[in-house]
Design a protein around this motif. Sequence first.
Motif, PDB file in Angstrom:
ATOM      1  N   ARG A 119       0.832  -1.207   0.000  1.00  0.00           N
ATOM      2  CA  ARG A 119       0.000   0.000   0.000  1.00  0.00           C
ATOM      3  C   ARG A 119       0.867   1.259   0.000  1.00  0.00           C
ATOM      4  NH1 ARG A 119      -3.741   1.312   4.193  1.00  0.00           N
ATOM      5  NH2 ARG A 119      -4.802   2.577   2.632  1.00  0.00           N
ATOM      6  N   LYS A 120       1.970   1.206   0.725  1.00  0.00           N
ATOM      7  CA  LYS A 120       2.886   2.353   0.737  1.00  0.00           C
ATOM      8  C   LYS A 120       3.496   2.557  -0.648  1.00  0.00           C
ATOM      9  CE  LYS A 120       3.835   4.393   3.959  1.00  0.00           C
ATOM     10  NZ  LYS A 120       3.290   5.671   4.511  1.00  0.00           N
ATOM     11  N   LEU A 121       3.799   1.464  -1.327  1.00  0.00           N
ATOM     12  CA  LEU A 121       4.307   1.571  -2.699  1.00  0.00           C
ATOM     13  C   LEU A 121       3.272   2.245  -3.601  1.00  0.00           C
ATOM     14  CD1 LEU A 121       6.084  -1.880  -3.110  1.00  0.00           C
ATOM     15  CD2 LEU A 121       7.160   0.343  -3.494  1.00  0.00           C
ATOM     16  N   GLU A 122       2.004   1.919  -3.400  1.00  0.00           N
ATOM     17  CA  GLU A 122       0.940   2.564  -4.169  1.00  0.00           C
ATOM     18  C   GLU A 122       0.927   4.069  -3.909  1.00  0.00           C
ATOM     19  OE1 GLU A 122      -2.670   0.611  -3.055  1.00  0.00           O
ATOM     20  OE2 GLU A 122      -2.070  -1.328  -3.870  1.00  0.00           O
ATOM     21  N   THR A 123       1.132   4.447  -2.649  1.00  0.00           N
ATOM     22  CA  THR A 123       1.155   5.864  -2.285  1.00  0.00           C
ATOM     23  C   THR A 123       2.335   6.581  -2.938  1.00  0.00           C
ATOM     24  OG1 THR A 123       0.095   5.406  -0.155  1.00  0.00           O
ATOM     25  CG2 THR A 123       1.285   7.496  -0.370  1.00  0.00           C
ATOM     26  N   ILE A 124       3.508   5.951  -2.895  1.00  0.00           N
ATOM     27  CA  ILE A 124       4.702   6.531  -3.519  1.00  0.00           C
ATOM     28  C   ILE A 124       4.477   6.704  -5.019  1.00  0.00           C
ATOM     29  CG2 ILE A 124       7.133   6.116  -4.093  1.00  0.00           C
ATOM     30  CD1 ILE A 124       7.384   4.693  -1.368  1.00  0.00           C
ATOM     31  N   LYS A 125       3.837   5.710  -5.633  1.00  0.00           N
ATOM     32  CA  LYS A 125       3.562   5.776  -7.069  1.00  0.00           C
ATOM     33  C   LYS A 125       2.610   6.932  -7.377  1.00  0.00           C
ATOM     34  CE  LYS A 125       1.667   2.944 -10.848  1.00  0.00           C
ATOM     35  NZ  LYS A 125       0.308   3.491 -10.980  1.00  0.00           N
ATOM     36  N   LEU A 126       1.571   7.095  -6.584  1.00  0.00           N
ATOM     37  CA  LEU A 126       0.625   8.193  -6.799  1.00  0.00           C
ATOM     38  C   LEU A 126       1.297   9.545  -6.648  1.00  0.00           C
ATOM     39  CD1 LEU A 126      -2.566   6.862  -4.983  1.00  0.00           C
ATOM     40  CD2 LEU A 126      -2.304   7.277  -7.431  1.00  0.00           C
ATOM     41  N   GLU A 127       2.193   9.659  -5.664  1.00  0.00           N
ATOM     42  CA  GLU A 127       2.925  10.908  -5.466  1.00  0.00           C
ATOM     43  C   GLU A 127       3.819  11.201  -6.669  1.00  0.00           C
ATOM     44  OE1 GLU A 127       4.950  10.133  -1.836  1.00  0.00           O
ATOM     45  OE2 GLU A 127       3.238  10.692  -0.557  1.00  0.00           O
ATOM     46  N   GLN A 128       4.454  10.161  -7.193  1.00  0.00           N
ATOM     47  CA  GLN A 128       5.331  10.367  -8.350  1.00  0.00           C
ATOM     48  C   GLN A 128       4.508  10.717  -9.587  1.00  0.00           C
ATOM     49  OE1 GLN A 128       8.168   7.232  -9.039  1.00  0.00           O
ATOM     50  NE2 GLN A 128       9.249   8.406 -10.594  1.00  0.00           N
ATOM     51  N   GLU A 129       3.342  10.079  -9.737  1.00  0.00           N
ATOM     52  CA  GLU A 129       2.475  10.401 -10.872  1.00  0.00           C
ATOM     53  C   GLU A 129       2.069  11.870 -10.835  1.00  0.00           C
ATOM     54  OE1 GLU A 129       0.364   6.002 -11.468  1.00  0.00           O
ATOM     55  OE2 GLU A 129      -0.803   7.715 -10.739  1.00  0.00           O
ATOM     56  N   THR A 130       1.768  12.376  -9.642  1.00  0.00           N
ATOM     57  CA  THR A 130       1.383  13.781  -9.497  1.00  0.00           C
ATOM     58  C   THR A 130       2.501  14.699  -9.966  1.00  0.00           C
ATOM     59  OG1 THR A 130      -0.059  13.244  -7.628  1.00  0.00           O
ATOM     60  CG2 THR A 130       0.609  15.539  -7.866  1.00  0.00           C
TER      61      THR A 130
END
Length: 317
Positions: A119-130
């Motif tokens: 789930r943390k990886l998903e969060t990091i990915k969303l932050e990078q996408e932004t």
Amino acid sequence: MQVIESSFENGTVTARLILDKSDIDDFSTPQKAVEYYITFHAKSLGIDSLLFTRVTAMDEHEDGSLEMRFEAAASPKVVLGQYKGVPVDIGHCEDFEEAAVTAAAYNAEVELPLLIVNRKLETIKLEQETELLQSVSLNALTDVYAILYELDSEQDEETRWADAMEVSESYLNMGMQDIDYFAECIGDACFEAEKDEIIKAIERRAEARNTLPPEVIGEQVFEAFLRSQGSSYGQWLEENRSEAERQCMVDFLLTAVVDAESIAASDAELDKAVYELAVQYQMSDKDVLAIVGEEALRHQIKMTKARRMIAESAKSI
């Protein structure tokens, strides 16, 4: 309740259960029945509490029974190590506070649930996408790829990405001129397409930009980023897993320190946090509380105070 499949590995439960109609009828709503039996099943595995639960599939059968799949993370036991006065090498850190809490986190003992790390990886990915959404070059690459795909969906994917990179680079190097020049660049990679057909594909992509959900555009730009780096999502996961684990360790540390130090969030601190968010997002205090939630705000205040306490007691070396 029938247990069809179940496993408990790496602090994560995955299971498939069937709830009979009589199981569901004991509760006011099917949702409450689902919540109860997930907890019940977890306790049968010796798990006292769950940190996070996600129902991944649910089907209602003709006989009124309910079949569901879920995954859940067990709340791990955290054994605190030294968190006051931790040494921090100021010559090898950019953020002293972050270095201090990281050092304290690695002094603790905790078995990270795999689901929480993912789930943390998903969060990091969303932050990078932004962040990537602000890139002109990656947005151009994303659009060119989508246009080439529409014009020739049978083309080999690797070839299409290579062509998209070449086209977008040419277009950007020429200062992103009008649509005719853009169509000419596309035509260089898609010889069989007529100019009118290319222009229509460009216009449709522009329309799609206005209708596609932001998360879909974000996914597309993220893929363009990976392709531009010659990487893959699997490689990205491996490269970012250690950072995800570090952030999880820090989260568990701070939560444990809040409990150990009996750190509280006063009403005055809550009011200040609400006011700051209201000013930042131009919302009313009431709307801030409705969206974020008082409990979540108090939790964040306590975590921030724990972080500050660890950093203020840390020793520079």
